[in-house]
Scaffold this motif. Structure first.
Motif, mmCIF file in Angstrom:
data_model
loop_
_atom_site.group_PDB
_atom_site.id
_atom_site.type_symbol
_atom_site.label_atom_id
_atom_site.label_comp_id
_atom_site.label_asym_id
_atom_site.label_seq_id
_atom_site.Cartn_x
_atom_site.Cartn_y
_atom_site.Cartn_z
ATOM 1 N N THR A 157 -6.398 -13.007 -1.930
ATOM 2 C CA THR A 157 -6.040 -12.807 -0.524
ATOM 3 C C THR A 157 -4.568 -12.424 -0.362
ATOM 4 O O THR A 157 -4.216 -11.721 0.598
ATOM 5 C CB THR A 157 -6.347 -14.064 0.307
ATOM 6 N N SER A 158 -3.705 -12.849 -1.277
ATOM 7 C CA SER A 158 -2.297 -12.437 -1.207
ATOM 8 C C SER A 158 -2.173 -10.927 -1.352
ATOM 9 O O SER A 158 -1.395 -10.281 -0.647
ATOM 10 C CB SER A 158 -1.479 -13.119 -2.312
ATOM 11 N N ARG A 159 -2.949 -10.372 -2.269
ATOM 12 C CA ARG A 159 -2.932 -8.915 -2.476
ATOM 13 C C ARG A 159 -3.410 -8.189 -1.221
ATOM 14 O O ARG A 159 -2.821 -7.182 -0.809
ATOM 15 C CB ARG A 159 -3.834 -8.569 -3.673
ATOM 16 N N ILE A 160 -4.476 -8.697 -0.594
ATOM 17 C CA ILE A 160 -5.023 -8.052 0.598
ATOM 18 C C ILE A 160 -4.035 -8.156 1.752
ATOM 19 O O ILE A 160 -3.820 -7.182 2.496
ATOM 20 C CB ILE A 160 -6.381 -8.663 0.972
ATOM 21 N N ALA A 161 -3.398 -9.314 1.917
ATOM 22 C CA ALA A 161 -2.395 -9.468 2.984
ATOM 23 C C ALA A 161 -1.248 -8.497 2.784
ATOM 24 O O ALA A 161 -0.775 -7.860 3.741
ATOM 25 C CB ALA A 161 -1.888 -10.904 3.021
ATOM 26 N N GLY A 162 -0.771 -8.354 1.552
ATOM 27 C CA GLY A 162 0.318 -7.418 1.270
ATOM 28 C C GLY A 162 -0.093 -5.978 1.477
ATOM 29 O O GLY A 162 0.689 -5.156 1.968
ATOM 30 N N LEU A 163 -1.337 -5.649 1.122
ATOM 31 C CA LEU A 163 -1.838 -4.285 1.323
ATOM 32 C C LEU A 163 -1.877 -3.932 2.803
ATOM 33 O O LEU A 163 -1.433 -2.862 3.210
ATOM 34 C CB LEU A 163 -3.230 -4.155 0.691
ATOM 35 N N TYR A 183 0.873 -1.189 0.000
ATOM 36 C CA TYR A 183 0.000 0.000 0.000
ATOM 37 C C TYR A 183 0.902 1.228 0.000
ATOM 38 O O TYR A 183 1.554 1.514 -0.999
ATOM 39 C CB TYR A 183 -0.946 -0.052 1.206
ATOM 40 N N GLN A 184 1.007 1.964 1.113
ATOM 41 C CA GLN A 184 1.935 3.096 1.160
ATOM 42 C C GLN A 184 3.372 2.609 1.173
ATOM 43 O O GLN A 184 4.281 3.322 0.753
ATOM 44 C CB GLN A 184 1.653 3.957 2.391
ATOM 45 N N LYS A 185 3.583 1.408 1.677
ATOM 46 C CA LYS A 185 4.883 0.748 1.632
ATOM 47 C C LYS A 185 4.676 -0.646 1.074
ATOM 48 O O LYS A 185 3.559 -1.152 1.030
ATOM 49 C CB LYS A 185 5.492 0.654 3.037
ATOM 50 N N THR A 186 5.756 -1.269 0.650
ATOM 51 C CA THR A 186 5.689 -2.688 0.350
ATOM 52 C C THR A 186 5.879 -3.454 1.663
ATOM 53 O O THR A 186 6.422 -2.905 2.627
ATOM 54 C CB THR A 186 6.782 -3.111 -0.643
ATOM 55 N N PRO A 187 5.430 -4.682 1.734
ATOM 56 C CA PRO A 187 5.705 -5.464 2.949
ATOM 57 C C PRO A 187 7.204 -5.510 3.234
ATOM 58 O O PRO A 187 8.029 -5.444 2.320
ATOM 59 C CB PRO A 187 5.166 -6.858 2.597
ATOM 60 N N LYS A 188 7.561 -5.598 4.521
ATOM 61 C CA LYS A 188 8.973 -5.678 4.883
ATOM 62 C C LYS A 188 9.632 -6.900 4.250
ATOM 63 O O LYS A 188 10.791 -6.856 3.843
ATOM 64 C CB LYS A 188 9.123 -5.744 6.395
ATOM 65 N N LYS A 189 8.863 -7.973 4.197
ATOM 66 C CA LYS A 189 9.410 -9.216 3.663
ATOM 67 C C LYS A 189 8.265 -10.179 3.397
ATOM 68 O O LYS A 189 7.240 -10.137 4.069
ATOM 69 C CB LYS A 189 10.400 -9.835 4.670
#
Length: 369
Positions: free
Chosen positions: A172-178, A69-75
């Motif tokens: 759901t992968s997209r939502i988890a990353g968001l 979202y505003q950032k990418t996931p840390k990992k």
């Protein structure tokens, strides 16, 4: 004219006291996928880290999670199971992949090709990790009415980009990353998903009802498709878990605080200090200092943090061991200072107060002309 004088070296000695409680890394997404010809656990920070042998459909899931979202996931922690039925995967929480995840640090899990039966089992597994194994983690499920603050129930029947339509579980992968890419100072409410061109349409009343039902849904405002509200699946509230526990943001901050203090206690405190009242005060000071950092970061309300000896718990413990003072007075005959400073063997009873800040989500504006 300013005086220069001689060059000098000033050295100041201060007492360090007990170890500082630091902030942990948040925003880690775990994915469980299946392949016919490969298996393994992979740490992925950017698209260049994606294993070359990963199938196109699984590569796409990793790329969706990385969007954030505003950032990418840390990992991303991607655990790949080898299975002959990878084209139509079935997932079992007793397999090696899930056992690996039990030992690793992550915040949000997605299993994008899990059906509703498998997802129900994963929900039970997540609840067990949180309730019985002191692991704070969340699961982005598809169409699972879990009524639990650690389960995000994504229920959109269909979302589409210009090139592809996705089923509920496939997104759901997209939502988890968001969610993982949302800074803890804000909520994912109204977070746009710019890649989407269409989604299942609901009326305002239908969206309100779905949010009340603990569903994570999207809305199309005519210009963009965005998250309707950042809620988890918790519906049944109580005195212990009130309305604020329904917010993904609030639960994330609570989990961060619990993790940070727990890890600091394990690494720097437990077994390393005598259980004296002075050392308890130092520990409370460290916890308060950590909470004040969260206040400065905009996660807790300014001036809301307070840490003290839990008098009620400490008094009950002293009574359970028939504690007496040197002059043979019982606990009921002791004053407050004596109870605070009493020897509690290897136990420490502390109580902390704070107010977690929510995000601005509802605005009422009265305009007088």
């Amino acid at each position: 004219m300013a005086k220069l004088g001689l060059p000098y070296l000033h050295i100041r000695f201060t007492e360090q006291g007990i170890a500082r409680i630091g902030r942990s890394i948040r925003g880690i997404v775990a994915l469980v996928l299946q392949e016919k010809q490969m298996k393994g656990t992979y740490d992925i920070y950017t698209a260049s880290d994606i294993p070359e042998k990963l199938s196109e459909k699984n590569r796409e899931q990793v790329e969706l999670a990385l969007m954030g979202y505003q950032k990418t996931p840390k990992k991303l922690i991607v655990v790949v199971e080898q299975s002959e039925t990878a084209d139509k995967p079935k997932f079992d929480v007793t397999t090696e992949a899930f056992k690996i995840l039990e030992t690793l640090r992550w915040d949000y899990l997605a299993v994008p090709f899990a059906d509703e039966v498998d997802s129900e089992k994963i929900v039970t597994w997540i609840k067990t990790l949180n309730n019985n194994r002191d692991k704070r983690c969340k699961f982005v499920a598809a169409n699972v009415n879990a009524d639990n603050k650690k389960i995000i129930n994504f229920t959109m029947p269909s979302v589409s980009t210009e090139k592809k339509e996705y089923k509920t579980n496939e997104y759901t992968s997209r939502i988890a990353g968001l969610i993982a890419g949302t800074p803890m100072q804000i909520a994912c409410t109204y977070a746009p998903l710019p890649e989407l061109k269409a989604c299942t349409h609901y009326t305002q009343e239908e969206i309100d009802q779905k949010i009340d039902n603990g569903e994570f849904v999207l809305l199309n405002d005519g210009e963009k498709i965005k998250v309707a509200r950042g809620v988890n699946s918790l519906v049944t509230t109580s005195q212990i878990e009130g309305e604020s526990f329904r917010k993904i943001k609030i639960v994330d901050i609570m989990d961060a605080m619990a993790d940070d203090i727990q890890w600091a206690a394990q690494d720097s405190y437990i077994g390393k200090y005598a259980n004296s009242y002075d050392n308890k005060v130092l520990l409370m000071s460290a916890i308060l200092g950590y909470m004040e950092i969260l206040e400065n970061d905009g996660l807790l309300a300014k001036g809301s943090s307070h840490v003290e000896i839990n008098i009620e718990e400490q008094k009950a413990f002293l009574k359970s061991m028939s504690y007496q003072t040197i002059d043979k007075r019982t606990v009921d005959e002791m004053d407050l200072k004596e109870i605070k400073e009493a020897d509690t063997k290897d136990k420490v009873f502390i109580k902390a107060y704070c107010k977690i800040l929510d995000a601005i989500e509802e605005i009422e504006l009265d305009v007088v002309i």
